[in-house]
Scaffold this motif. Structure first.
Motif, PDB file in Angstrom:
ATOM      1  N   ALA A   1     -15.431  10.320 -30.263  1.00  0.00           N
ATOM      2  CA  ALA A   1     -14.841  11.000 -31.414  1.00  0.00           C
ATOM      3  C   ALA A   1     -15.904  11.668 -32.275  1.00  0.00           C
ATOM      4  CB  ALA A   1     -14.041  10.002 -32.250  1.00  0.00           C
ATOM      5  N   ALA A   2     -17.096  11.092 -32.303  1.00  0.00           N
ATOM      6  CA  ALA A   2     -18.175  11.625 -33.130  1.00  0.00           C
ATOM      7  C   ALA A   2     -19.204  12.402 -32.306  1.00  0.00           C
ATOM      8  CB  ALA A   2     -18.864  10.485 -33.875  1.00  0.00           C
ATOM      9  N   ALA A   3     -18.805  12.810 -31.117  1.00  0.00           N
ATOM     10  CA  ALA A   3     -19.750  13.499 -30.233  1.00  0.00           C
ATOM     11  C   ALA A   3     -20.223  14.824 -30.807  1.00  0.00           C
ATOM     12  CB  ALA A   3     -19.109  13.722 -28.858  1.00  0.00           C
ATOM     13  N   GLY A   4     -19.455  15.404 -31.718  1.00  0.00           N
ATOM     14  CA  GLY A   4     -19.837  16.680 -32.307  1.00  0.00           C
ATOM     15  C   GLY A   4     -20.828  16.571 -33.449  1.00  0.00           C
ATOM     16  N   SER A   5     -21.426  15.374 -33.614  1.00  0.00           N
ATOM     17  CA  SER A   5     -22.444  15.141 -34.655  1.00  0.00           C
ATOM     18  C   SER A   5     -21.940  15.532 -36.046  1.00  0.00           C
ATOM     19  CB  SER A   5     -23.737  15.899 -34.337  1.00  0.00           C
ATOM     20  OG  SER A   5     -24.262  15.489 -33.097  1.00  0.00           O
ATOM     21  N   PRO A   6     -20.906  14.855 -36.528  1.00  0.00           N
ATOM     22  CA  PRO A   6     -20.394  15.170 -37.866  1.00  0.00           C
ATOM     23  C   PRO A   6     -21.370  14.736 -38.947  1.00  0.00           C
ATOM     24  CG  PRO A   6     -19.359  13.181 -37.037  1.00  0.00           C
ATOM     25  CD  PRO A   6     -20.186  13.727 -35.901  1.00  0.00           C
TER      26      PRO A   6
END
Length: 637
Positions: free
Chosen positions: A355-360
């Motif tokens: 879920a956090a793979a997009g580096s939020p």
């Protein structure tokens, strides 16, 4: 080496060991400088059993004394000798030293185990010699003394956690400083073994095997201190990364370095800051803002939900707040949503990591069941600010946020207490074991205006099952309740189509069937003020709170607008004036729902006169207020 040289080396070793012993005695005095004697400790304890545990390899660090007083003054408290080298005692010690150099001491000593420590019955000099040469363990025939249970004794309670699991199980040098740690560790082992049926080891064998490897990895980090033993650290580690069966010491060490901040927090080296936010623009620390850097043009957030918007009112309420902010901030706010994140275990962490793979910039996890996975992610990705919607957990190095729900339920309780004709009021909660502050505040509010009031608490098995809600309301009616505070269920169209911020309502009930007759008060939650505060602070680069070493819990109060109580003044009549008075007092800080005295339902005083507990103390409550009767909804209800 010739015999004469061995004898000379042994004498030198004895003299040096005696110096260490005499120094220990000098530093600690006559009272504490000699070996502790188990027989003397037993005068203050009742022994209810004696178990022969067989032969085991025992860590010398756990051998702390002698069984009888006979030899206690021949050794200092560090097991180093005190008598002259020329004595019979000194000669036997030196002979053992020579034997250790030639062949190595192999004969097992006899140890008594009591509350996790060991005392020598036979073999004091062997222990002394091995310690003098730097040995770490010794073989021993072990006899376990089982003490009587003692209420209020933490060591006794910790010990009985192990005994209650299996009185004959031997856990290799495993000890803890906190109650519940062993139980949590066993649960982690059982979860691992259930997920890996190919591993045929028992819980005991798997735990001992992993603990031995874990000790190797933990020791270089100054492990096994009085504040955090290897058992404590293994429990913390397993709660973050899962039980490390099959992992190498190097792999464990690398993860321990990642989790160093959590271990420091668990040991008490760093502490949690708790900030009570009483208005959207409150003074003091909360006004500083969450972040400290230059203003940003855009913020990227990820939001993780345990359920989805059709099956979870809780998820819908959080997402409704996020949708409102997307409209407010437009292109300045980028949102990635992830639904149906598993609750526990490695799968939960992997799902959260995807879920956090997009580096939020910020990761919001909106449920307490995602707490463990959130902690692991925050430790492995310090560049992302992680905020978990949960009450603060003792020993968990994780930023958390939650509303001060007890403010709201206190007011609902006042309304219910004033209007109930039977003085018996129902309250619906999640399963037993959850924090009890919202229920207790409700009961305190009801009793404040109606000293005869009793609250019937029914703990649900599944909060999202409308059939259970109907069964609970019928149970309330059977118990004489004419009013009940009931949670909403997403599978009930009437609940789901209500005002979206409403999460529970105070109903009047049919006295026979429990069917809701009328909504008297509606409790609402609106998370938008919180999320707006975080996002606006990030974009504005205002002074930071969340980039320090200490975890922070943000408790948002009634005044922030994050929650409210909707009522019909005409329906309430004079009670509407009473509600307004208490609401104003609460907002002005002139009233605290938990100001003492308050006792629990066993008659134990929990809060003294004129004392108001802290936010963290409130949100860690597990006891029930005096007027609460608990019931668990069964499958047959």
């Amino acid at each position: 080496m010739p015999d004469i040289e061995l004898r000379s080396e042994a004498r030198t070793a004895y003299i040096n060991a005696r110096k260490l012993g005499r120094k220990y005695l000098s530093d600690n005095g006559e009272r504490d400088g000699y070996l502790p004697v188990l027989d003397e400790k037993l005068r203050e304890n009742v022994i209810v059993g004696e178990i022969n545990m067989g032969r085991h390899e025992i860590s010398l660090s756990r051998v702390i004394g002698t069984k009888t007083a006979g030899r206690s003054t021949a050794f200092a408290g560090n097991f180093m000798p005190l008598l002259e080298p020329e004595t019979e005692f000194g000669a036997k010690w030196q002979n053992l030293y020579v034997y250790q150099l030639r062949d190595g001491i192999q004969d097992a000593v006899t140890l008594y185990e009591f509350l996790g420590n060991y005392y020598v019955q036979e073999g004091n000099k062997r222990v002394s010699v091995l310690l003098s040469v730097g040995a770490s363990s010794i073989y021993a025939n072990v006899i376990r003394y089982v003490p009587e249970r003692r209420a209020g004794d933490d060591n006794n309670a910790i010990y009985y956690e192990l005994l209650d699991y299996d009185k004959r199980a031997y856990f290799d040098n495993l000890w803890f400083t906190k109650r519940g740690a062993f139980t949590a560790l066993v649960a982690a082992v059982e979860i691992y073994l259930a997920a890996h049926p190919e591993v045929e080891a028992s819980v005991t064998d798997a735990l001992n095997e992993v603990h031995a490897v874990f000790r190797q990895a933990y020791k270089p980090l100054d492990g096994d201190s009085a504040s955090l033993t290897t058992g404590d650290a293994l429990t913390e580690y397993s709660g973050i990364f899962g039980f490390p069966y099959g992992a190498t010491a190097g792999e464990i060490y690398a993860n321990l370095k990642i989790a160093e901040g959590q271990l420091r927090f668990a040991s008490g080296e760093i502490t949690r800051n708790t900030i009570e936010v009483d208005s959207a623009q409150s003074p003091g620390e909360a006004k500083r803002g969450f972040f400290s850097f230059a203003a940003k043009q855009q913020v990227k957030i990820a939001v993780a939900y345990e359920g989805n918007l059709r099956t979870s009112i809780w998820s819908e309420q959080h997402d409704r707040a996020i949708r409102g902010l997307e409209e407010k901030y437009g292109d300045r706010l980028i949102v990635e949503r992830y639904f149906n994140i598993p609750q526990i275990g490695e799968l939960s962490y992997r799902s959260l990591k995807r879920a956090a793979a997009g580096s939020p910039d910020i990761l919001f996890t909106t449920r307490d069941t995602l707490s463990a996975a959130s902690l692991r992610y925050s430790l492995e990705h310090p560049e992302t600010t992680v905020l978990n919607c949960d009450t603060p957990h003792d020993g968990r190095n994780l930023h958390t946020y939650f509303c001060k729900m007890y403010d709201l339920t206190f007011l609902v309780g006042i309304v219910a207490g004033a209007l109930s004709e039977t003085s018996r009021i129902g309250f619906m909660t999640p399963p037993l074991g959850s924090p009890t502050y919202d229920l207790n505040a409700f009961a305190v509010g009801a009793r404040l205006v109606n000293p005869r009031s009793t609250v019937i608490n029914i703990a649900m098995n599944e909060i999202n099952n409308h059939r259970e809600h109907n069964a609970a309301r019928k149970r309330f009616a059977d118990r004489g309740c004419d009013l009940a505070f009931c949670l909403h269920s997403p599978d009930n169209p009437q609940d789901f189509q209500a005002e979206p911020t409403i999460y529970a309502q105070l109903y009047s009930l049919d006295r026979e069937t429990g069917v809701p007759l009328e909504s008297i008060a509606r409790a609402t939650l609106d998370w938008e003020p919180f999320y707006d505060k975080v996002i606006s602070d990030y974009l504005g680069g205002r002074f930071g709170l969340l980039k320090g070493n200490s975890p922070i819990h943000f408790g948002w109060g009634f005044q922030t607008g994050i929650m409210d109580l909707l009522t019909d003044p005409e329906r309430l009549g004079v009670t509407s004036r009473l509600l307004r008075i208490f609401r104003d007092l609460l907002k002005a800080g002139g009233l605290h729902p938990f100001e003492g005295p308050i006792s629990d339902n066993n008659g134990v005083r929990r809060i003294d006169y004129n004392v108001s507990p802290t936010l963290q103390e409130i949100q860690e409550m597990t006891w029930y207020a005096f007027s609460v009767n608990n019931e668990q909804l069964t499958n047959n209800s």
